[in-house]
Design an enzyme around this catalytic site. Structure first.
Site, mmCIF file in Angstrom:
data_model
loop_
_atom_site.group_PDB
_atom_site.id
_atom_site.type_symbol
_atom_site.label_atom_id
_atom_site.label_comp_id
_atom_site.label_asym_id
_atom_site.label_seq_id
_atom_site.Cartn_x
_atom_site.Cartn_y
_atom_site.Cartn_z
ATOM 1 N N CYS A 95 -2.676 -93.163 -11.506
ATOM 2 C CA CYS A 95 -3.043 -94.547 -11.784
ATOM 3 C C CYS A 95 -3.005 -94.795 -13.298
ATOM 4 C CB CYS A 95 -4.434 -94.868 -11.236
ATOM 5 S SG CYS A 95 -5.741 -93.832 -11.902
ATOM 6 N N CYS A 149 -5.593 -93.060 -15.348
ATOM 7 C CA CYS A 149 -5.410 -91.614 -15.443
ATOM 8 C C CYS A 149 -4.439 -91.300 -16.579
ATOM 9 C CB CYS A 149 -4.865 -91.058 -14.133
ATOM 10 S SG CYS A 149 -5.706 -91.705 -12.678
#
Lengths: 83, 364
Positions: free
Chosen positions: A12, A15
């Protein structure tokens, strides 16, 4: 010995941001960091993380469910490099 | 050196060792925090009160538009909604994220796990309301719920409520249509989630969950206490992120809403989907299911449709169907459940939303 840092995340945006932050902090502080991106959901959850991203420094979960500030990351990394 | 000496898992310098509420501890250390929050809130309300005046001034005084024209009507709508919606978003998202930071999923799971099925489903649905549905949380939370032995129905209570009731949409509804509509939206969204969760629970579809989910071993995470200022900083970072992502959807929605508001003939919507058509609710829901927009983006469209005579229930059903069932969401869910359960999930949620639409139309 190199410190082992793991970024837990399924890819994501947050992240990736956390991972970039770790690299930045490490290079600014001149720390030798072995960075690993953990994308496997089972491996992520073995740390008890139910909301990514997560950050693990030398086997210890530092944060989950939020992107920490750069200062926090720097603090964890430098603390770990001295122990 | 400070940080190294502190106990593992603590936020160096931020851990409230005495166990007091973190705000109190922080306020002592940072005397500016409370006045800053109060001043920020005050400034926000002061700005909010000026919005209507601004739109009128822009459309009629500055641009000198004739009040009777379609263009004036559309510009007024646009100039009222853009600042209003962005102001609401930037005020409320930080608030919601600070509140949410006190309910991390790891903690909530343990609370839900101790309850019976019905109470568990209700709690899980409530948790879903404050949790945004995203790739960063849906899959790990699903696995975490299943792994801790929660019934599938409870887990689905969460999975349905999370996208159906969106805290951003809630706030926008409250701002644009009043508290009553916003509360009905949450209440009925919860009903959809609880009914959907219960039905799916009764169908005993455990075999329709991907097998690996049952094999995952979830570790124990130490929950970290955060200082209030840290939560606040996170909340603002998150808000910035949301505004950047939601912004284009909202702008698109407002443009579409303004176009409907200014140009769609009044009788058109009411004629085809108004109270006279008993099949209006299923019709708009079936149109909305394949559509996808962010909840915040649908609101301006919703607002324009209501002004054009679409009944509230039909409109909210339309909105819920757009946000609740979407291709990106199904792709995320496909990682943990098999196609048959996805189909059941879509059908149950669609039926529940249609039902809600009828109820809303009947009570409003």
């Amino acid at each position: 010995m190199n410190m082992k840092v793991k970024v837990l995340g399924t890819g994501c945006a947050n992240c990736k941001r956390l991972e970039a932050m770790v690299r930045e902090v490490a290079s600014e502080a001149g720390l030798q960091v072995e960075l690993e991106e953990v994308r496997d959901i089972a491996a992520i959850m073995s740390y008890g993380v139910m909301h990514t991203p997560g950050l693990v420094v030398d086997g210890e979960l530092k944060v989950s469910g939020r992107v920490p500030s750069k200062a926090e990351v720097a603090k964890w990394l430098t603390a770990s490099s001295k122990s | 050196m400070g940080p190294a000496a502190r106990p593992a898992g603590s936020e160096a310098g931020h851990l409230d060792a005495t166990g007091h509420f973190a705000l109190g501890a922080t306020a002592r250390g940072k005397p500016w925090l409370v006045p800053a929050v109060v001043a920020g809130t005050g400034a926000w309300f002061a700005l909010y009160m000026q919005l209507g005046r601004f739109a009128g001034w822009l459309s009629y005084d500055l641009l000198g538009l004739d009040r009777r024209t379609h263009l004036a009507s559309a510009v007024d709508f646009f100039a009222t909604d853009v600042p209003k919606i962005f102001l609401l978003l930037s005020g409320i998202i930080p608030l919601v994220s600070v509140v949410r930071s006190y309910f991390p999923p790891e903690k909530v799971r343990n609370v839900v796990a101790g309850k019976g099925e019905l109470v568990g489903t209700v709690l899980a649905a409530l948790l879903g309301v404050v949790t945004p549905f995203c790739s960063c949380s849906a899959v790990p939370m699903f696995i975490g719920f299943v792994e801790s032995g929660l019934p599938l129905g409870v887990t689905f209570g969460f999975l349905i409520a999370s996208p159906v009731v969106n805290e951003v949409a809630l706030v926008l509804l409250a701002g644009l249509f009043g508290i009553k509509v916003a509360l009905l939206y949450v209440g009925l969204g919860l009903v959809v989630a609880i009914i959907g969760g219960t039905v799916i629970g009764r169908l005993h579809l455990e075999s329709q969950v991907e097998d690996y989910v049952y094999k995952v071993k979830v570790g124990e995470a130490a929950t970290v206490r955060l200082a209030f200022e840290r939560r606040l900083a996170d909340a603002f970072a998150y808000t910035k992120d949301i505004l950047r992502r939601v912004g284009p959807w909202v702008l698109g929605g407002i443009v579409l809403g303004a176009a409907i508001h200014g140009y769609a003939p009044t009788g058109f919507v009411a004629h085809y989907a108004g109270r006279g058509n008993p099949l209006a609710v299923p019709m708009v829901v079936l149109i909305a299911v394949p559509l996808y927009s962010n909840a915040a983006g649908t609101i301006p469209i919703v607002q324009a449709l209501i002004q054009k005579g679409l009944p509230m229930g039909t409109t909210l059903a339309f909105m819920m169907a757009i946000t609740a069932i979407s291709t990106p969401e199904m792709i995320i869910l496909r990682k943990v459940i098999k196609p048959k359960l996805i189909t059941i999930f879509i059908s149950v949620v669609t039926l529940a939303i249609i039902m809600i639409g009828y109820v809303f139309n009947a009570v409003l």
